[in-house]
Design a protein around this motif. Structure first.
Motif, PDB file in Angstrom:
ATOM      1  N   ARG A  21     -35.116  10.830 -39.116  1.00  0.00           N
ATOM      2  CA  ARG A  21     -36.075   9.962 -39.690  1.00  0.00           C
ATOM      3  C   ARG A  21     -36.170  10.282 -41.244  1.00  0.00           C
ATOM      4  NH1 ARG A  21     -42.959  10.348 -38.864  1.00  0.00           N
ATOM      5  NH2 ARG A  21     -43.435   9.032 -40.756  1.00  0.00           N
ATOM      6  N   ALA A  22     -35.954  11.448 -41.692  1.00  0.00           N
ATOM      7  CA  ALA A  22     -35.753  11.733 -43.064  1.00  0.00           C
ATOM      8  C   ALA A  22     -34.430  11.076 -43.492  1.00  0.00           C
ATOM      9  CB  ALA A  22     -36.079  13.202 -43.314  1.00  0.00           C
ATOM     10  N   TYR A  23     -33.606  11.071 -42.852  1.00  0.00           N
ATOM     11  CA  TYR A  23     -32.280  10.722 -43.452  1.00  0.00           C
ATOM     12  C   TYR A  23     -32.294   9.288 -43.449  1.00  0.00           C
ATOM     13  CZ  TYR A  23     -27.451   9.081 -43.951  1.00  0.00           C
ATOM     14  OH  TYR A  23     -26.365   8.633 -44.385  1.00  0.00           O
ATOM     15  N   ARG A  24     -32.934   8.309 -42.424  1.00  0.00           N
ATOM     16  CA  ARG A  24     -33.003   7.019 -42.682  1.00  0.00           C
ATOM     17  C   ARG A  24     -33.700   6.644 -43.989  1.00  0.00           C
ATOM     18  NH1 ARG A  24     -33.702   7.565 -36.910  1.00  0.00           N
ATOM     19  NH2 ARG A  24     -35.874   7.483 -37.142  1.00  0.00           N
ATOM     20  N   ILE A  25     -34.727   7.271 -44.143  1.00  0.00           N
ATOM     21  CA  ILE A  25     -35.532   6.913 -45.274  1.00  0.00           C
ATOM     22  C   ILE A  25     -34.795   7.137 -46.784  1.00  0.00           C
ATOM     23  CG2 ILE A  25     -37.625   7.692 -46.911  1.00  0.00           C
ATOM     24  CD1 ILE A  25     -38.816   8.765 -44.044  1.00  0.00           C
ATOM     25  N   ASP A  29     -31.244   1.391 -48.696  1.00  0.00           N
ATOM     26  CA  ASP A  29     -30.707   0.661 -50.083  1.00  0.00           C
ATOM     27  C   ASP A  29     -29.862   1.644 -50.742  1.00  0.00           C
ATOM     28  OD1 ASP A  29     -32.190  -1.646 -49.358  1.00  0.00           O
ATOM     29  OD2 ASP A  29     -34.029  -0.764 -50.204  1.00  0.00           O
ATOM     30  N   ARG A  30     -29.002   2.629 -50.193  1.00  0.00           N
ATOM     31  CA  ARG A  30     -28.369   3.587 -50.884  1.00  0.00           C
ATOM     32  C   ARG A  30     -27.177   3.912 -50.073  1.00  0.00           C
ATOM     33  NH1 ARG A  30     -27.656   5.387 -55.951  1.00  0.00           N
ATOM     34  NH2 ARG A  30     -26.419   7.396 -56.007  1.00  0.00           N
ATOM     35  N   ASP A  31     -25.910   3.843 -50.585  1.00  0.00           N
ATOM     36  CA  ASP A  31     -24.765   4.320 -49.932  1.00  0.00           C
ATOM     37  C   ASP A  31     -24.685   5.754 -50.037  1.00  0.00           C
ATOM     38  OD1 ASP A  31     -22.246   4.282 -48.758  1.00  0.00           O
ATOM     39  OD2 ASP A  31     -21.162   3.431 -50.473  1.00  0.00           O
ATOM     40  N   ASP A 101     -24.614  12.156 -53.743  1.00  0.00           N
ATOM     41  CA  ASP A 101     -25.438  11.221 -53.336  1.00  0.00           C
ATOM     42  C   ASP A 101     -26.701  11.522 -52.819  1.00  0.00           C
ATOM     43  OD1 ASP A 101     -23.642   9.307 -54.385  1.00  0.00           O
ATOM     44  OD2 ASP A 101     -22.279   9.188 -52.457  1.00  0.00           O
ATOM     45  N   LEU A 102     -26.579  12.893 -52.019  1.00  0.00           N
ATOM     46  CA  LEU A 102     -27.997  13.400 -51.466  1.00  0.00           C
ATOM     47  C   LEU A 102     -27.945  14.878 -51.696  1.00  0.00           C
ATOM     48  CD1 LEU A 102     -30.511  12.983 -49.684  1.00  0.00           C
ATOM     49  CD2 LEU A 102     -28.740  12.752 -47.504  1.00  0.00           C
ATOM     50  N   VAL A 103     -29.082  15.250 -51.654  1.00  0.00           N
ATOM     51  CA  VAL A 103     -29.364  16.747 -51.827  1.00  0.00           C
ATOM     52  C   VAL A 103     -30.360  16.929 -50.492  1.00  0.00           C
ATOM     53  CG1 VAL A 103     -30.608  18.682 -52.749  1.00  0.00           C
ATOM     54  CG2 VAL A 103     -29.106  17.324 -54.173  1.00  0.00           C
ATOM     55  N   TRP A 104     -30.079  17.957 -49.644  1.00  0.00           N
ATOM     56  CA  TRP A 104     -30.812  17.930 -48.451  1.00  0.00           C
ATOM     57  C   TRP A 104     -31.213  19.408 -48.598  1.00  0.00           C
ATOM     58  CZ3 TRP A 104     -32.157  14.169 -45.021  1.00  0.00           C
ATOM     59  CH2 TRP A 104     -32.812  14.548 -43.684  1.00  0.00           C
ATOM     60  N   CYS A 105     -32.431  19.916 -48.005  1.00  0.00           N
ATOM     61  CA  CYS A 105     -32.907  21.121 -47.635  1.00  0.00           C
ATOM     62  C   CYS A 105     -34.179  21.169 -46.738  1.00  0.00           C
ATOM     63  CB  CYS A 105     -33.353  21.606 -49.005  1.00  0.00           C
ATOM     64  SG  CYS A 105     -33.945  23.535 -48.837  1.00  0.00           S
ATOM     65  N   GLU A 106     -33.884  21.634 -45.435  1.00  0.00           N
ATOM     66  CA  GLU A 106     -34.800  21.687 -44.455  1.00  0.00           C
ATOM     67  C   GLU A 106     -35.153  23.081 -44.018  1.00  0.00           C
ATOM     68  OE1 GLU A 106     -34.867  19.440 -40.063  1.00  0.00           O
ATOM     69  OE2 GLU A 106     -33.384  18.821 -41.730  1.00  0.00           O
ATOM     70  N   GLY A 107     -36.433  23.250 -44.450  1.00  0.00           N
ATOM     71  CA  GLY A 107     -37.017  24.646 -44.055  1.00  0.00           C
ATOM     72  C   GLY A 107     -36.664  25.717 -44.798  1.00  0.00           C
ATOM     73  N   SER A 108     -36.007  25.797 -45.929  1.00  0.00           N
ATOM     74  CA  SER A 108     -35.711  26.880 -46.579  1.00  0.00           C
ATOM     75  C   SER A 108     -36.075  26.940 -47.871  1.00  0.00           C
ATOM     76  CB  SER A 108     -34.119  27.045 -46.225  1.00  0.00           C
ATOM     77  OG  SER A 108     -33.358  26.036 -46.751  1.00  0.00           O
ATOM     78  N   LEU A 125     -27.374  15.500 -58.732  1.00  0.00           N
ATOM     79  CA  LEU A 125     -27.666  14.116 -58.355  1.00  0.00           C
ATOM     80  C   LEU A 125     -26.794  13.238 -59.180  1.00  0.00           C
ATOM     81  CD1 LEU A 125     -31.277  14.095 -56.641  1.00  0.00           C
ATOM     82  CD2 LEU A 125     -29.369  14.118 -55.552  1.00  0.00           C
ATOM     83  N   SER A 126     -26.160  12.172 -58.470  1.00  0.00           N
ATOM     84  CA  SER A 126     -25.750  11.168 -59.213  1.00  0.00           C
ATOM     85  C   SER A 126     -26.841  10.104 -59.484  1.00  0.00           C
ATOM     86  CB  SER A 126     -24.802  10.302 -58.386  1.00  0.00           C
ATOM     87  OG  SER A 126     -25.228   9.883 -56.834  1.00  0.00           O
ATOM     88  N   PRO A 127     -26.829   9.592 -60.589  1.00  0.00           N
ATOM     89  CA  PRO A 127     -27.696   8.425 -60.962  1.00  0.00           C
ATOM     90  C   PRO A 127     -28.309   7.725 -59.634  1.00  0.00           C
ATOM     91  CG  PRO A 127     -26.023   8.456 -62.658  1.00  0.00           C
ATOM     92  CD  PRO A 127     -25.534   9.164 -61.390  1.00  0.00           C
ATOM     93  N   GLY A 128     -29.500   7.748 -59.492  1.00  0.00           N
ATOM     94  CA  GLY A 128     -30.272   7.150 -58.288  1.00  0.00           C
ATOM     95  C   GLY A 128     -29.822   7.859 -56.961  1.00  0.00           C
ATOM     96  N   GLY A 129     -29.619   9.123 -57.189  1.00  0.00           N
ATOM     97  CA  GLY A 129     -29.373   9.926 -56.083  1.00  0.00           C
ATOM     98  C   GLY A 129     -30.752  10.426 -55.320  1.00  0.00           C
ATOM     99  N   ARG A 130     -30.463  10.608 -54.217  1.00  0.00           N
ATOM    100  CA  ARG A 130     -31.654  11.097 -53.272  1.00  0.00           C
ATOM    101  C   ARG A 130     -31.783  12.503 -52.980  1.00  0.00           C
ATOM    102  NH1 ARG A 130     -32.839   5.849 -50.913  1.00  0.00           N
ATOM    103  NH2 ARG A 130     -32.538   4.417 -52.769  1.00  0.00           N
ATOM    104  N   ILE A 131     -32.950  12.946 -52.747  1.00  0.00           N
ATOM    105  CA  ILE A 131     -33.219  14.199 -52.538  1.00  0.00           C
ATOM    106  C   ILE A 131     -34.283  14.220 -51.166  1.00  0.00           C
ATOM    107  CG2 ILE A 131     -35.226  14.637 -54.189  1.00  0.00           C
ATOM    108  CD1 ILE A 131     -34.261  17.276 -54.247  1.00  0.00           C
ATOM    109  N   ALA A 132     -34.070  15.323 -50.176  1.00  0.00           N
ATOM    110  CA  ALA A 132     -34.985  15.183 -49.025  1.00  0.00           C
ATOM    111  C   ALA A 132     -35.158  17.021 -48.805  1.00  0.00           C
ATOM    112  CB  ALA A 132     -34.322  14.688 -47.744  1.00  0.00           C
ATOM    113  N   VAL A 133     -36.423  17.137 -49.058  1.00  0.00           N
ATOM    114  CA  VAL A 133     -36.853  18.673 -48.952  1.00  0.00           C
ATOM    115  C   VAL A 133     -38.016  18.764 -48.005  1.00  0.00           C
ATOM    116  CG1 VAL A 133     -37.533  20.524 -50.138  1.00  0.00           C
ATOM    117  CG2 VAL A 133     -35.844  19.055 -51.348  1.00  0.00           C
ATOM    118  N   SER A 134     -38.209  19.774 -47.305  1.00  0.00           N
ATOM    119  CA  SER A 134     -39.214  20.077 -46.604  1.00  0.00           C
ATOM    120  C   SER A 134     -40.017  21.544 -47.040  1.00  0.00           C
ATOM    121  CB  SER A 134     -38.985  20.326 -44.939  1.00  0.00           C
ATOM    122  OG  SER A 134     -38.121  21.205 -44.736  1.00  0.00           O
ATOM    123  N   ASP A 135     -41.305  21.624 -47.057  1.00  0.00           N
ATOM    124  CA  ASP A 135     -42.181  22.824 -47.368  1.00  0.00           C
ATOM    125  C   ASP A 135     -43.440  22.702 -46.697  1.00  0.00           C
ATOM    126  OD1 ASP A 135     -42.084  25.022 -48.979  1.00  0.00           O
ATOM    127  OD2 ASP A 135     -42.727  24.084 -50.808  1.00  0.00           O
TER     128      ASP A 135
END
Length: 242
Positions: A21-25, A29-31, A101-108, A125-135
């Protein structure tokens, strides 16, 4: 504690459905061609990210035994060309010009703190890059004193979702979406842990240390059973602004 978690698939609440779910978000609109995952552990999210994205993944952790387990998974899946494993801290410096293109950090992210992470990882992050973090966050606007005291004694400062969103914005991100982990994600973590502890405890080389660790996790699970509706993991996905 490492040998306890070497016998477990998960080291924090989660599920393949939540990762997906988080990855799809994040991928809207981002490669996504390059991903860095911080605090990958033995790689349960790493392998799912590889399947979902097809991207080149750099998996970061500073625990050699966990990385060894991940390397075995990578070899079994034939993904050595797709996933690179690095043994280094989450706040280590990177060569100038390193971009993902994507920084990911799940649970840490707690291990270096959210604000520190947001500041350091934005540079990756590259320009317009995405980040997904859980806390961890408070869900209840007035949590019980017992659960507040528990987390304070653990040295964990829980914020509210609005505070997390404000932190992202103040560190140069545009929030895309966020959501709270469902209860089943906690059961995916605590269920196997409950089964593992009685088997692991008598096998441990130091009965005293094993008893302390067992008691610590039993108390953590008791607190969740009683107060789990008052706090939870927030997964927040954002985009680098500017």
């Amino acid at each position: 504690m490492v040998d306890l978690f070497l016998g477990l698939e998960r080291m924090s609440p989660g599920s393949t459905a939540t990762t997906a779910r988080a990855y799809r978000i994040a991928a809207q609109d981002r490669d996504i061609r390059t991903v860095v995952e911080f605090g990958c552990g033995s790689g349960i999210s790493t392998m799912e990210l590889a399947r979902l994205s097809g991207a080149s993944i750099t998996a970061i952790d500073n625990c050699g035994p966990f990385l060894a387990q991940l390397s075995q998974k990578i070899d079994r899946a034939g993904l050595r060309q797709q996933i690179q494993v690095l043994n280094q801290s989450m706040d280590a410096a990177w060569p100038e010009g390193t971009n993902f293109d994507l920084v990911w950090c799940e649970g840490s992210v707690y291990s270096i703190g959210l604000r520190c992470a947001l500041e350091k990882w934005r540079k990756l992050l590259s320009p317009g890059g995405r980040i997904a973090v859980s806390d961890l966050v408070w869900i209840d606007t007035n949590p019980d004193a017992e659960v507040r005291s528990y987390w304070e004694n653990q040295g964990v400062t829980l914020c509210y979702a609005d505070d997390i969103r404000e932190s992202f914005v103040s560190h140069g991100y545009n929030v895309i979406e966020d959501f709270i982990f469902p209860n089943r994600d906690w059961q995916n973590y605590y269920g196997p842990l409950r089964e593992r502890l009685p088997k692991w405890k008598p096998e441990h080389s130091s009965p005293e240390n094993a008893g302390i660790i067992d008691q610590m996790f039993q108390e953590e699970m008791r607190v969740y059973d009683q107060f789990g509706s008052q706090y939870g993991y927030l997964f927040l996905i954002a985009e680098r602004a500017g």
